[in-house]
Design a protein around this motif. Structure first.
Motif, short mmCIF file in Angstrom:
data_model
loop_
_atom_site.label_atom_id
_atom_site.label_comp_id
_atom_site.label_asym_id
_atom_site.label_seq_id
_atom_site.Cartn_x
_atom_site.Cartn_y
_atom_site.Cartn_z
N ASP A 27 0.84 -1.20 0.00
CA ASP A 27 0.00 0.00 0.00
C ASP A 27 0.88 1.24 0.00
OD1 ASP A 27 -1.90 1.92 0.25
OD2 ASP A 27 -2.41 1.47 2.33
N PRO A 31 -4.12 8.17 2.76
CA PRO A 31 -5.54 8.04 3.14
C PRO A 31 -6.42 8.94 2.28
CG PRO A 31 -4.14 8.40 5.06
CD PRO A 31 -3.28 8.63 3.86
N ASP A 55 -10.79 6.37 4.64
CA ASP A 55 -10.93 5.00 4.13
C ASP A 55 -9.98 4.01 4.80
OD1 ASP A 55 -8.57 5.94 3.06
OD2 ASP A 55 -8.90 5.09 1.06
N GLU A 56 -9.14 4.47 5.74
CA GLU A 56 -8.23 3.59 6.46
C GLU A 56 -7.84 4.24 7.77
OE1 GLU A 56 -4.26 3.17 4.82
OE2 GLU A 56 -4.70 4.77 3.37
N THR A 57 -7.13 3.49 8.59
CA THR A 57 -6.71 3.99 9.90
C THR A 57 -5.68 5.09 9.75
OG1 THR A 57 -7.14 1.85 10.93
CG2 THR A 57 -5.68 3.36 12.11
N ARG A 87 -9.35 5.77 15.09
CA ARG A 87 -8.82 4.95 13.99
C ARG A 87 -9.08 5.63 12.64
NH1 ARG A 87 -6.94 0.07 15.35
NH2 ARG A 87 -7.22 -0.72 13.24
N SER A 88 -10.19 5.34 11.97
CA SER A 88 -10.46 5.95 10.65
C SER A 88 -11.40 7.13 10.75
CB SER A 88 -11.05 4.91 9.70
OG SER A 88 -12.29 4.41 10.21
N ASP A 114 -1.16 7.53 7.03
CA ASP A 114 -1.65 6.25 7.52
C ASP A 114 -0.55 5.53 8.29
OD1 ASP A 114 0.08 5.27 5.60
OD2 ASP A 114 -1.49 4.69 4.19
#
Length: 409
Positions: A27, A31, A55-57, A87-88, A114
């Motif tokens: 990845d 984010p 869309d992610e932490t 988190r997200s 991220d």
């Protein structure tokens, strides 16, 4: 005993099972902001926090030493905002909660990352109101790093009302800023080059401020280190017999007229040496450029008279600019400076003491105070021997190759 055997079999079975190694591409994407609640331009908002969904932490330590708190601005401000990490999702609220009938701007700054340190290049801005309307007035303009004569990227901006309500914003990469929405009235607008990112003006940081009445036109703020003291002579150096390089201990107001009569040069016999002109750094650079062109032209004419083929004059070096890209803006006023160059009416002899005094020279604070400085012109260089006077080096003694002793049989 039987229970121990069953546990041992289970452990061995787990160790023997083959699982697929973690696969897929690494990845490398930052984010992505999915949504923000409440919606921008919403009115009659009753929520107790603004929520940013990703869309992610999100890395709750931000990037480097900064935590996520450093990436959000709440305007108007009642102190450091309360930022909660989930988190997200990140929730943002003023320190003492949202006030009724108030328009707010929540600015998410670039830099959130991220868990793999992929960093967001852009930010987001949300405007809403806890009342029925959102004002339309704003304070816009550009902030400059005046000493460097370039835009003050990411300058920290403040607009403060007479009753100490503070609106915040951060300038973009070319110094542009927008503060608001605001109601009409008087505001003290300040731009800070916030070197330590503490969102406060420290003693050594450059800034500029101006009081305006909203609505108003676009502003130009020129941030530079400032104080309230007058400028005094710091050093005087003789670069040649007809030129003095002078420095002051405070930045000088660049818009003042630097007259030769503001300086007085006195020799050891109390005789006054005339000063013919005062050059600012920009004037000196222009004079040096003209002198270089004249020197090159004189060499060309001398070469042509001597029958030597003319060499073309190299064109000035122009920095490359990407096609279609606008050049960065520059301040409308030349940058302040510490140094001046004085040209003299007659040459100064070497190894002689002089005293230079200055009066009426304005610092950036528009204060002035007489000052003086003593100096001594450099000693003359020792004479260099001519070729005819040089002692000839004695010739090296002749050497003969060594002889081998005769071989014994």
């Amino acid at each position: 005993m039987r229970r121990h055997l069953i546990a041992l079999v289970a452990v061995l079975t787990a160790c023997a099972s083959v699982s697929a190694p973690p696969g897929g591409p690494e990845d490398k994407l930052p984010p992505k902001l999915l949504r923000v609640t409440p919606d921008t331009n919403a009115v009659n908002v009753t929520a107790d926090a603004v929520s940013f969904y990703f869309d992610e932490t999100i890395n709750d330590r931000g990037t480097g030493p900064q935590e996520v708190d450093a990436f959000f601005l709440v305007s108007p401000s009642d102190g450091a905002a309360r930022v909660s990490w989930h988190r997200s999702r990140i929730d943002v609220r003023p320190r003492r909660g949202f006030r009724p009938n108030t328009a707010y701007t929540i600015q998410m700054l670039p830099g959130l990352g991220d868990l793999r340190s992929n960093v967001m290049k852009g930010g987001a801005t949300l405007v809403f109101s806890t009342g029925a309307t959102i004002p339309t007035d704003r304070i816009t303009g550009i902030a400059f790093d005046w000493a460097a004569e370039r835009p003050a990227a990411n300058a920290f901006m403040e607009a403060i009302t007479p009753d100490s309500i503070t609106y915040l914003a951060q300038a973009d990469s070319v110094g542009r800023f927008s503060l608001g929405p605001l109601v009409p009235g008087s505001y003290l607008v300040r731009a800070i080059i916030d070197q330590n990112n503490n969102r406060a003006l420290d003693r050594s940081e450059a800034y500029d401020s101006v009081r305006i009445t909203v609505p108003s036109g676009a502003l130009e703020l020129r941030a530079v280190q400032r104080d309230t003291l007058p400028a005094r002579l710091l050093t005087v150096a003789s670069s040649d017999s007809l030129t003095l390089d002078v420095t002051f201990d405070r930045l000088l107001e660049p818009r003042q007229d630097f007259a030769a009569t503001a300086f007085r040069l006195v020799g050891p016999d109390s005789a006054v040496i005339p000063i013919t002109s005062v050059l600012t750094p920009r004037m000196k650079r222009s004079a040096d450029s003209v002198a270089m062109i004249r020197t090159a032209d004189s060499v060309r004419r001398a070469d042509s008279l001597a029958g030597t083929p003319l060499q073309p004059i190299a064109p000035p070096v122009v920095p490359l600019v990407r096609v279609g890209a606008a050049p960065p803006p520059t301040p409308s006023i030349p940058a302040p400076f510490l140094a001046l160059t004085l040209t003299l009416g007659r040459p100064l002899p070497p190894n002689t003491a002089y005293r230079l005094s200055a009066t009426g020279i304005l610092s950036l604070s528009n204060r002035t105070q007489p000052s003086e400085r003593s100096f001594t012109t450099p000693r003359p260089l020792p004479p260099q021997p001519t070729d005819s006077a040089r002692t000839a080096r004695p010739p090296a003694p002749a050497t003969t190759p060594p002889t081998r002793p005769p071989r014994l049989r």
